[in-house]
Design an enzyme around this catalytic site. Structure first.
Site, PDB file in Angstrom:
ATOM      1  N   ASN A   9       0.867  -1.183   0.000  1.00 46.85           N
ATOM      2  CA  ASN A   9       0.000   0.000   0.000  1.00 46.85           C
ATOM      3  C   ASN A   9       0.901   1.229   0.000  1.00 46.85           C
ATOM      4  OD1 ASN A   9      -1.815   2.032   0.512  1.00 46.85           O
ATOM      5  ND2 ASN A   9      -2.297   1.387   2.607  1.00 46.85           N
ATOM      6  N   LYS A  11       0.133   4.276  -0.375  1.00 47.67           N
ATOM      7  CA  LYS A  11      -0.503   5.494   0.178  1.00 47.67           C
ATOM      8  C   LYS A  11      -0.251   6.678  -0.756  1.00 47.67           C
ATOM      9  CE  LYS A  11      -0.205   3.384   4.670  1.00 47.67           C
ATOM     10  NZ  LYS A  11      -0.152   3.504   6.116  1.00 47.67           N
ATOM     11  N   HIS A  98      -9.486   0.983   5.037  1.00 47.47           N
ATOM     12  CA  HIS A  98      -8.221   1.242   5.712  1.00 47.47           C
ATOM     13  C   HIS A  98      -8.469   2.231   6.849  1.00 47.47           C
ATOM     14  CE1 HIS A  98      -4.167   2.652   6.490  1.00 47.47           C
ATOM     15  NE2 HIS A  98      -3.744   1.550   5.915  1.00 47.47           N
ATOM     16  N   GLU A 100      -6.937   4.734   7.805  1.00 47.97           N
ATOM     17  CA  GLU A 100      -6.771   6.155   7.434  1.00 47.97           C
ATOM     18  C   GLU A 100      -8.025   6.688   6.746  1.00 47.97           C
ATOM     19  OE1 GLU A 100      -3.027   5.650   5.372  1.00 47.97           O
ATOM     20  OE2 GLU A 100      -2.091   5.166   7.288  1.00 47.97           O
ATOM     21  N   GLU A 170      -5.127  -4.842  10.720  1.00 50.17           N
ATOM     22  CA  GLU A 170      -4.119  -3.793  10.872  1.00 50.17           C
ATOM     23  C   GLU A 170      -4.392  -3.009  12.148  1.00 50.17           C
ATOM     24  OE1 GLU A 170      -2.260  -2.674   6.826  1.00 50.17           O
ATOM     25  OE2 GLU A 170      -3.998  -1.406   7.141  1.00 50.17           O
ATOM     26  N   GLY A 176       2.542   2.580  10.588  1.00 47.38           N
ATOM     27  CA  GLY A 176       3.454   3.696  10.381  1.00 47.38           C
ATOM     28  C   GLY A 176       4.186   4.143  11.645  1.00 47.38           C
ATOM     29  N   SER A 216       3.566  -1.856  10.242  1.00 40.95           N
ATOM     30  CA  SER A 216       5.023  -1.877  10.406  1.00 40.95           C
ATOM     31  C   SER A 216       5.665  -3.224  10.077  1.00 40.95           C
ATOM     32  CB  SER A 216       5.411  -1.407  11.810  1.00 40.95           C
ATOM     33  OG  SER A 216       4.995  -0.064  12.017  1.00 40.95           O
TER      34      SER A 216
HETATM   35  P1  PGA Z   1       2.917   0.503   7.523  1.00 42.98           P
HETATM   36  O1  PGA Z   1       1.439   0.671   6.896  1.00 42.98           O
HETATM   37  O2  PGA Z   1       3.460  -0.786   6.990  1.00 42.98           O
HETATM   38  O3  PGA Z   1       3.679   1.703   7.031  1.00 42.98           O
HETATM   39  O4  PGA Z   1       2.753   0.480   9.011  1.00 42.98           O
HETATM   40  C1  PGA Z   1       0.594  -0.421   6.747  1.00 42.98           C
HETATM   41  C2  PGA Z   1      -0.724   0.015   6.184  1.00 42.98           C
HETATM   42  O5  PGA Z   1      -1.219   1.076   6.569  1.00 42.98           O
HETATM   43  O6  PGA Z   1      -1.323  -0.687   5.336  1.00 42.98           O
END
Ligand code: PGA
Length: 254
Positions: A9, A11, A98, A100, A170, A176, A216
């Site tokens: 992903n 983003k 997601h 976000e 997640e 992140g 992460s």
């Molecule tokens: P990250 O993001 O690996 O940077 O923690 C994962 C995600 O949001 O899908």
């Protein structure tokens, strides 16, 4: 047998040249170094979908995902993208729900059910995300939150259609932040999700549903996470922007 999947992903990162370079490097490294069966799903932002489709279309392990879609087939929705439009540009998968999108764009259970349903109707595979915040985990509400996110937005879908969905756990506190859930923490939630599916749809669908872990994931922790019995791969953010790192993550899958 359920599929093993590594999804990247991206983003809201990279420009077109950087995106194309990343994909060319990834394709080359995986062609040279990986014989396993995992599917690799790349989720660039909307403007890069079609050019990336051209770079990966002759490699059978690669699939293309959008990071979002709108829950209508067409019409006066300025700035939005329907699944039909995405499909015509080569998209096979779509990330839905997601954290976000839930947090910054206010996506709710009802809207997410509409998105998942239209996605399936359009022949696109939803990658539906669930996960608890830090305060929800600390107040021991993890299972309740995950259950709610499934019950309202995917469990209304009938078994045959549900079997097309990929799930991703997640934990919001791990996205992140560099704080990964331990393999045991992640496995406990994955097993819980699979048990909910088993109760609702039966053993066969439960066994065949791929459940990815995200938060992460990196080259150093991927193998431990992916060795858990109910973790079928990863949804990877930051580490999917680096070709070498993401290649190592894919290589952690059989
Ligand atoms: P990250 O993001 O690996 O940077 O923690 C994962 C995600 O949001 O899908």
């Amino acid at each position: 047998m359920r599929k093993k999947i590594a999804a990247g992903n991206w983003k809201m990162n990279l420009d077109l040249t950087q995106a194309q370079t990343l994909v060319s490097e990834l394709v080359q490294m995986l062609e040279d170094e990986y014989n396993g069966s995992a599917e690799v799903v790349l989720a660039p932002s909307y403007p890069f979908l079609y050019p990336i489709h051209h770079l990966i279309k002759s490699y059978s392990r690669f699939y293309l995902a959008s990071q979002n879609m709108y829950q209508k087939e067409s019409g006066a929705y300025t700035g939005e993208c329907s699944p039909m439009m995405l499909k015509s540009a080569g998209v096979t998968h779509c990330i839905i729900g997601h954290s976000e999108r839930r947090q910054y764009f206010g996506e709710n259970h009802e809207q997410l059910l509409a998105k998942v349903s239209l996605c399936i109707k359009s022949g696109i595979i939803p990658i539906y995300c669930v996960g608890e915040t830090l305060s929800e985990r600390e107040s021991e509400r993890t299972f309740e939150v995950i259950s709610d996110q499934l019950v309202h937005s995917v469990f209304p879908i009938e078994g045959e259609d549900f079997s097309k969905i990929i799930l991703a756990y997640e934990p919001v506190w791990a996205i992140g932040t560099g704080k990964t859930a331990s393999p045991a923490q992640a496995q406990a939630v994955h097993a819980y999700i699979r048990q909910l599916i088993r109760t609702k749809y039966g053993e066969e669908i439960a066994e065949n549903t791929s459940i990815l872990y995200g938060g992460s994931v990196n080259a150093a922790n991927a193998a431990d996470l992916f060795s858990q019995p109910d973790i079928d791969g990863g949804l990877v953010g930051g580490a999917s922007l680096k070709s070498r790192e993401f290649t190592e993550i894919v290589k952690a899958l059989p």
